[in-house]
Design an enzyme around this catalytic site. Sequence first.
Site, PDB file in Angstrom:
ATOM      1  N   LYS A 117       0.916  -1.256   0.302  1.00 30.84           N
ATOM      2  CA  LYS A 117       0.127   0.064   0.021  1.00 30.84           C
ATOM      3  C   LYS A 117       0.576   1.182   0.029  1.00 30.84           C
ATOM      4  O   LYS A 117       0.456   2.323  -0.647  1.00 30.84           O
ATOM      5  CB  LYS A 117      -0.999   0.069   1.257  1.00 30.84           C
ATOM      6  CG  LYS A 117      -2.025  -0.772   0.904  1.00 30.84           C
ATOM      7  CD  LYS A 117      -2.935  -1.145   2.234  1.00 30.84           C
ATOM      8  CE  LYS A 117      -3.819  -2.475   1.879  1.00 30.84           C
ATOM      9  NZ  LYS A 117      -4.415  -3.027   3.017  1.00 30.84           N
ATOM     10  N   GLN A 163      -5.498  -2.208   9.053  1.00 35.24           N
ATOM     11  CA  GLN A 163      -5.071  -3.567   8.352  1.00 35.24           C
ATOM     12  C   GLN A 163      -5.595  -4.898   9.218  1.00 35.24           C
ATOM     13  O   GLN A 163      -5.410  -4.812  10.444  1.00 35.24           O
ATOM     14  CB  GLN A 163      -3.690  -3.996   8.289  1.00 35.24           C
ATOM     15  CG  GLN A 163      -3.236  -5.042   7.359  1.00 35.24           C
ATOM     16  CD  GLN A 163      -3.505  -5.050   6.042  1.00 35.24           C
ATOM     17  OE1 GLN A 163      -3.505  -4.109   5.259  1.00 35.24           O
ATOM     18  NE2 GLN A 163      -4.336  -6.080   5.694  1.00 35.24           N
ATOM     19  N   ASP A 192     -11.732   1.965   3.057  1.00 34.39           N
ATOM     20  CA  ASP A 192     -11.912   0.607   2.893  1.00 34.39           C
ATOM     21  C   ASP A 192     -13.413   0.063   2.666  1.00 34.39           C
ATOM     22  O   ASP A 192     -13.838  -1.000   2.411  1.00 34.39           O
ATOM     23  CB  ASP A 192     -11.393  -0.195   4.150  1.00 34.39           C
ATOM     24  CG  ASP A 192     -10.177  -1.023   3.658  1.00 34.39           C
ATOM     25  OD1 ASP A 192      -9.856  -1.271   2.549  1.00 34.39           O
ATOM     26  OD2 ASP A 192      -9.492  -1.383   4.710  1.00 34.39           O
TER      27      ASP A 192
END
Length: 279
Positions: free
Chosen positions: A49, A93, A116
């Site tokens: 990322k 994460q 997300d």
Amino acid sequence: MAIILDGNTLAKSIKKDIKSQVGNMMAPPGLAVIIVGDDPASHVYVKNKKKDCLACGITSHEFDLPEDTGQEKLLALIGKLNNDPNIHGILVQSPLPEGYNIQEVFQRISPKKDVDAFHINSAGGILRGEYSFLPCTPAGVIALLDHYNIDPMGKHCVVVGHSNIVGKPMAMMLLNRNATVTICHIHTADLAAHTRQADILVCAVGKLDLITADMVKPGAVVIDVGINRLENGKIRGDVDFEAVSEIASHITPVPGGVGPMTRAMLMLNTLNSALTCPQ
Ligand code: NAP
């Protein structure tokens, strides 16, 4: 032989386009990535990322927290980032180490920075077809279909896997495109009877070679979301690629299909957050 849906090339061109848009902005978008603990796979994802941010001109703010940070401190950090004008997207994460309540963590992220799209507001918005962010993996699948002019409207789409982050939103997004959608999961009796009906088959399970050639209708579009790590370190999907590519019209490879598209969609969500809500 099926046409390969090349996620690598499309993702590269999306990221190039993002970089040129970022170049016209007063200040670059900022993405906060929080990782808790030492899960090696999670660290690889976070490293990737960071690389994507660099390629797009997005500023990456990394928070590498020890496993014993605790839920309260993690929530407090998210609260701080919610109010930080330099941060346009916040990502935690997953998986988190044992003892953390990941749903509470996702709920703490401001819906305005939920790149997300795991917040309940984002999930509900997809149901209604009204949303600020789409979850990156299903959004990446839709972007691939669009790029190759594969229109789900009126098609029978079969989604295998019903997780909250991939299968369910994928099914809703196909429904929002006026597809007829079947969702299969671990309790589905006779999976093959359903998959054989699919004009577009999306498999998001995490089981090597779950989808064999006899489970696919000739001419179907086959999207393989699954990631399975082999002992030799290579990754493969859920679909028996060699055999299925002989009968499908289009197929995504693993690696090089949905994975890079997922990463590109995260960058796109971060850019869009900065453009629509510059702070
Ligand atoms: P998940 O939460 O483990 O969900 C897997 C789903 O598959 C569940 O709905 C499960 O049903 C269902 N399932 C399990 N065995 C099955 C079977 N034999 N037949 C039919 N359905 C079955 O995983 P996820 O997060 O959705 O991810 C799915 C896969 O995609 C994983 O391999 C993951 O690594 C990969 N992934 C890839 C990307 C990418 O960018 N390419 C992004 C995200 C995830 P139950 O819940 O009822 O057991």
